[in-house]
Design an enzyme around this catalytic site. Structure first.
Site, short mmCIF file in Angstrom:
data_model
loop_
_atom_site.label_atom_id
_atom_site.label_comp_id
_atom_site.label_asym_id
_atom_site.label_seq_id
_atom_site.Cartn_x
_atom_site.Cartn_y
_atom_site.Cartn_z
N LYS A 59 36.76 39.34 36.94
CA LYS A 59 38.18 40.02 38.19
C LYS A 59 39.67 39.49 38.06
O LYS A 59 40.23 40.19 38.08
CB LYS A 59 37.61 41.02 38.81
CG LYS A 59 38.84 42.08 39.42
CD LYS A 59 38.19 42.75 40.58
CE LYS A 59 38.71 41.54 41.99
NZ LYS A 59 38.83 41.98 43.45
N ASP A 98 38.05 46.52 40.20
CA ASP A 98 37.33 45.75 41.70
C ASP A 98 36.79 47.78 42.26
O ASP A 98 36.81 48.45 41.16
CB ASP A 98 38.91 46.06 41.98
CG ASP A 98 39.30 47.41 42.71
OD1 ASP A 98 39.56 48.26 41.74
OD2 ASP A 98 40.35 47.51 43.41
#
Length: 216
Positions: free
Chosen positions: A121, A139
């Protein structure tokens, strides 16, 4: 599940609702942005933005941060979750960027993910927001929306969510879609029971999902 074209439609509906939006992290350099993203893991951007002005005023670049005392860094970032590990990781990352990478943040996913505290991420956020690459970061907001709006199964992993969104959107749309979905997740709860739902898009996606299931 929603069909690919329905997912694209739903994301465009979110963009119409939210309007233009970009990163909410404050940083002046690629290195500072990388550190901010590492700090943002399991924490809000707001909480990170409260500590980074002090952190970067004292340790503005890799050479300064790698020489920092870990206790001092912990004190500065204490209000951000997991501050013990994050303090160690950002100091280690600073050392690698300075000593091994000549103060240059990697511009590829593998290179960023090799840094302490930086996962997929983090890499995708940095590549998209700093270097303009066509990546898509997942997320908690993006994952929750993708599951609630029936883009993916409830058991889908972050990588499965990422792969689904990347497979249906035009690459040029990925950057905006990421930030739009984050803001949409902040604006609307994904946890309301269907009979109490007030968000029209969620209601519409529930209906589309039911219609698609009926076709099977």
């Amino acid at each position: 599940m929603l069909k690919d074209e329905q997912i694209v439609w739903a994301i465009h509906q979110m963009e119409d609702d939210i309007g233009p939006v970009g990163s909410s992290l404050d940083a002046r350099t690629p290195f500072q942005f990388l550190i901010s993203v590492i700090l943002s893991a399991q924490a809000t951007d707001v909480s990170v933005n409260k500590v980074t002005p002090t952190l970067f005023a004292k340790y503005p670049d890799p050479a300064a941060l790698m020489a920092a005392d870990v206790v001092d860094v912990e004190t500065i970032i204490k209000s951000v979750g997991l501050f013990h590990n994050k303090a160690k990781n950002i100091i280690k990352t600073a050392r690698i960027v300075h000593e091994d990478l000549n103060d240059v943040v990697p511009t590829d996913r593998k290179g960023i993910m090799a840094l302490p505290g930086a996962g997929r991420k983090t890499a995708n956020v940095v590549l998209s927001d700093v270097f303009g690459q066509e990546t898509f970061a997942v997320d908690t907001h993006v994952s929750a929306i993708s599951k609630r709006l029936h883009f993916v199964e409830q058991s889908a992993s972050p990588l499965q969510v990422e792969n689904k969104i990347v497979s249906v959107l035009n690459p040029a749309e990925l950057h905006q879609a990421h930030h739009t979905m984050i803001e949409y997740g902040r604006k609307y709860s994904m946890k309301l029971a269907p009979e109490k739902e007030v968000c029209q898009l969620i209601i519409d996606c529930d209906k589309l999902n039911e219609e698609n299931e009926a076709e099977i």
